[in-house]
Motif scaffolding. Sequence first.
Motif, PDB file in Angstrom:
ATOM      1  N   ALA A  67      47.840  36.379  31.668  1.00 11.86           N
ATOM      2  CA  ALA A  67      48.001  37.028  32.800  1.00 11.86           C
ATOM      3  C   ALA A  67      49.195  38.278  32.764  1.00 11.86           C
ATOM      4  CB  ALA A  67      48.150  36.268  34.022  1.00 11.86           C
ATOM      5  N   HIS A  83      47.420  42.256  36.243  1.00 12.60           N
ATOM      6  CA  HIS A  83      46.031  41.792  36.008  1.00 12.60           C
ATOM      7  C   HIS A  83      45.871  40.318  36.520  1.00 12.60           C
ATOM      8  CE1 HIS A  83      44.370  44.456  32.936  1.00 12.60           C
ATOM      9  NE2 HIS A  83      45.723  44.712  32.821  1.00 12.60           N
ATOM     10  N   ARG A  84      44.543  39.854  36.855  1.00  8.56           N
ATOM     11  CA  ARG A  84      44.462  38.306  37.359  1.00  8.56           C
ATOM     12  C   ARG A  84      44.397  37.720  35.757  1.00  8.56           C
ATOM     13  NH1 ARG A  84      38.613  40.439  39.554  1.00  8.56           N
ATOM     14  NH2 ARG A  84      39.864  42.012  40.292  1.00  8.56           N
TER      15      ARG A  84
END
Length: 281
Positions: A69, A73-74
């Motif tokens: 991550a 970003h997820r």
Amino acid sequence: MKAPFSVAIQPKTPAEADKMRVAGRLAAEVLDFITPHVKPGVTTGQLDKLCHDYMVDVQKTIPAPLNYAPPGHRPYPKSICTSVNHQVCHGVPGDKVLKHGDIVNLDITVIKDGWHGDTSRMFCVGEPSIQAKRLCDVTYECMWKGIAQVRPGATLGDIGHAVQRHAEANGFTIVREFCGHGIGQRFHEEPQVVHYGRPGQGIRIEQGMIFTIEPMVNAGKRDIRMLGDGWTVVTADHSLSAQWEHTVLVTADGFEVLTVSPGMPAVPAFVKPANALAAAS
Ligand code: MF3
Ligand code: CO
Ligand code: CO
């Protein structure tokens, strides 16, 4: 992928390079392992599961992408990246069934003993179109044109220029938004190794540096879009895209490719014999 933080580049010590040699070989061996499974009818999710289990159960490595991550970003939900046809990179495995004529990049990053190895290859599912095969072949040559520039005193611009020139000479385009990267105890480190540029520009390469060269080459325009999953990158014009990746150590007089394995494709003839030997050792 860009390094999430900017930190000074620390060349690796010989002992650290040894650890990276192990991680690099293991990453390449995952690609050897999965090769016979890349056939019409298999799903990208099945390829992910096979690779995940091989890494965790057989190699005792950690799949670096899983839950990775970086800022903005997820967490990445899978253990490998599977980028099919017009997908440029970071394709998320799922229910997509590979069919005759598809091209797919499988990108593997393992962690062994705290050190990362990162490599990807293109696979043709059944018989590819002439255009798709040419894109895969030229992109492979682009990666090696870049690798062949690596030696102390050369610059990152020398690498980028060599890659870009070969892609464009063949009528293809280079993706600009993603690049190679330093790698070590972190997945993405400085420097950013872009796949375009001018000879002599950019930072100077030093012995002990370890970075990836991983050009993304499009058959159409270079522009990209991100899908709603927050990870999968596709060509804006839906043209085909290809990518190959190796992790490379800078030696006293050239380079050593760390992501080597018995099943890796042959080194192109234009790579100097001395360096080709280093790559195979
Ligand atoms: N392996 C990719 C690279 O070459 C990065 C993938 S990040 C992930 O840099 F989270 F998508 F796995
Ligand atoms: Co990489
Ligand atoms: Co990679």
